[in-house]
Design a protein around this motif. Structure first.
Motif, PDB file in Angstrom:
ATOM      1  N   ARG A   8     -37.322   2.738  43.688  1.00  0.00           N
ATOM      2  CA  ARG A   8     -36.881   3.660  42.644  1.00  0.00           C
ATOM      3  C   ARG A   8     -35.363   3.767  42.616  1.00  0.00           C
ATOM      4  N   LYS A   9     -34.769   3.854  43.797  1.00  0.00           N
ATOM      5  CA  LYS A   9     -33.321   3.965  43.873  1.00  0.00           C
ATOM      6  C   LYS A   9     -32.662   2.717  43.289  1.00  0.00           C
ATOM      7  N   GLU A  10     -33.238   1.567  43.577  1.00  0.00           N
ATOM      8  CA  GLU A  10     -32.685   0.314  43.093  1.00  0.00           C
ATOM      9  C   GLU A  10     -32.814   0.236  41.578  1.00  0.00           C
ATOM     10  N   ARG A  13     -30.163   2.337  39.870  1.00  0.00           N
ATOM     11  CA  ARG A  13     -28.839   1.724  39.924  1.00  0.00           C
ATOM     12  C   ARG A  13     -28.706   0.606  38.896  1.00  0.00           C
ATOM     13  N   ASN A  14     -29.785  -0.151  38.645  1.00  0.00           N
ATOM     14  CA  ASN A  14     -29.723  -1.323  37.766  1.00  0.00           C
ATOM     15  C   ASN A  14     -29.898  -0.984  36.291  1.00  0.00           C
ATOM     16  N   ILE A  15     -30.302   0.223  35.952  1.00  0.00           N
ATOM     17  CA  ILE A  15     -30.556   0.587  34.552  1.00  0.00           C
ATOM     18  C   ILE A  15     -29.225   0.983  33.921  1.00  0.00           C
ATOM     19  N   THR A  16     -28.920   0.258  32.882  1.00  0.00           N
ATOM     20  CA  THR A  16     -27.688   0.543  32.139  1.00  0.00           C
ATOM     21  C   THR A  16     -28.036   1.458  30.975  1.00  0.00           C
ATOM     22  N   VAL A  22     -33.104   1.002  25.102  1.00  0.00           N
ATOM     23  CA  VAL A  22     -34.171   0.061  24.717  1.00  0.00           C
ATOM     24  C   VAL A  22     -35.513   0.566  25.241  1.00  0.00           C
ATOM     25  N   PHE A  23     -35.545   0.974  26.517  1.00  0.00           N
ATOM     26  CA  PHE A  23     -36.794   1.523  27.076  1.00  0.00           C
ATOM     27  C   PHE A  23     -37.227   2.771  26.302  1.00  0.00           C
ATOM     28  N   ASN A  24     -36.269   3.651  26.010  1.00  0.00           N
ATOM     29  CA  ASN A  24     -36.579   4.901  25.298  1.00  0.00           C
ATOM     30  C   ASN A  24     -37.125   4.597  23.900  1.00  0.00           C
ATOM     31  N   THR A  25     -36.518   3.655  23.186  1.00  0.00           N
ATOM     32  CA  THR A  25     -36.987   3.275  21.850  1.00  0.00           C
ATOM     33  C   THR A  25     -38.386   2.676  21.934  1.00  0.00           C
ATOM     34  N   THR A  26     -38.605   1.821  22.909  1.00  0.00           N
ATOM     35  CA  THR A  26     -39.921   1.215  23.092  1.00  0.00           C
ATOM     36  C   THR A  26     -40.968   2.272  23.410  1.00  0.00           C
ATOM     37  N   ALA A  27     -40.616   3.212  24.293  1.00  0.00           N
ATOM     38  CA  ALA A  27     -41.553   4.285  24.653  1.00  0.00           C
ATOM     39  C   ALA A  27     -41.872   5.151  23.442  1.00  0.00           C
ATOM     40  N   SER A  28     -40.857   5.452  22.629  1.00  0.00           N
ATOM     41  CA  SER A  28     -41.087   6.256  21.415  1.00  0.00           C
ATOM     42  C   SER A  28     -41.995   5.503  20.447  1.00  0.00           C
ATOM     43  N   GLY A  29     -41.773   4.187  20.319  1.00  0.00           N
ATOM     44  CA  GLY A  29     -42.628   3.378  19.444  1.00  0.00           C
ATOM     45  C   GLY A  29     -44.062   3.363  19.927  1.00  0.00           C
ATOM     46  N   ILE A  30     -44.223   3.208  21.247  1.00  0.00           N
ATOM     47  CA  ILE A  30     -45.573   3.199  21.823  1.00  0.00           C
ATOM     48  C   ILE A  30     -46.237   4.557  21.618  1.00  0.00           C
TER      49      ILE A  30
END
Length: 149
Positions: A8-10, A13-16, A22-30
């Motif tokens: 989780r920590k990693e 750190r890697n999420i820009t 992009v994840f948020n838009t995809t989650a909203s679409g889903i």
């Protein structure tokens, strides 16, 4: 469990910010697709329920029609049986109807002629007067003349 925590920590750190959007838009679409599918499922379930009610009405009507058909078939069989009886019992009489009518006409004509002869005999023997009764008449009757056929 320590490995999951490190994972989780990693990830954090890697999420820009762009990846997060992009994840948020995809989650909203889903989420929207899931809401739409739930709405469509409810609509289909309502249609299934209505179809079930309509199926029961259709089945009831079908049973009524089957009952009516059975009644009509029974009536048809009864009428066919009656027709057979008619052909056996009435048919022969109907074939001779014209001849029977001619014979009855002859009998009636003979009866009419004899009736007229009887009236003439009453007039001769008893001084009978058909149109009216006189006070001196010893014979009483109601005038009658059979009509010609």
């Amino acid at each position: 469990m320590a490995a999951a925590s490190n994972h989780r920590k990693e990830l954090k750190r890697n999420i820009t910010p762009h990846t997060f959007d992009v994840f948020n838009t995809t989650a909203s679409g889903i989420t929207g697709v899931i809401a739409t599918v739930k709405t469509k499922i409810k609509k289909v379930e309502a249609e299934i329920k209505i179809d079930g009610i309509n199926r029961l009405d259709f089945e009831k009507h079908r049973l009524q029609l089957e009952t009516k058909r059975a009644e009509l078939e029974a009536k048809l069989a009864e009428n066919e049986e009656w027709t057979k009886g008619y052909d056996m019992n009435i048919g022969p009489f109907q074939k001779t109807y014209a001849e029977n009518t001619r014979k009855i006409g002859g009998i009636y004509g003979n009866a009419r002629k004899n009736h007229q002869e009887g009236i003439r005999m009453l007039m001769r023997e008893f001084d009978y007067h058909p149109p009216y009764k006189r006070h001196s008449d010893t014979f009483s009757a109601v005038p009658f003349n059979p009509r010609p056929v």
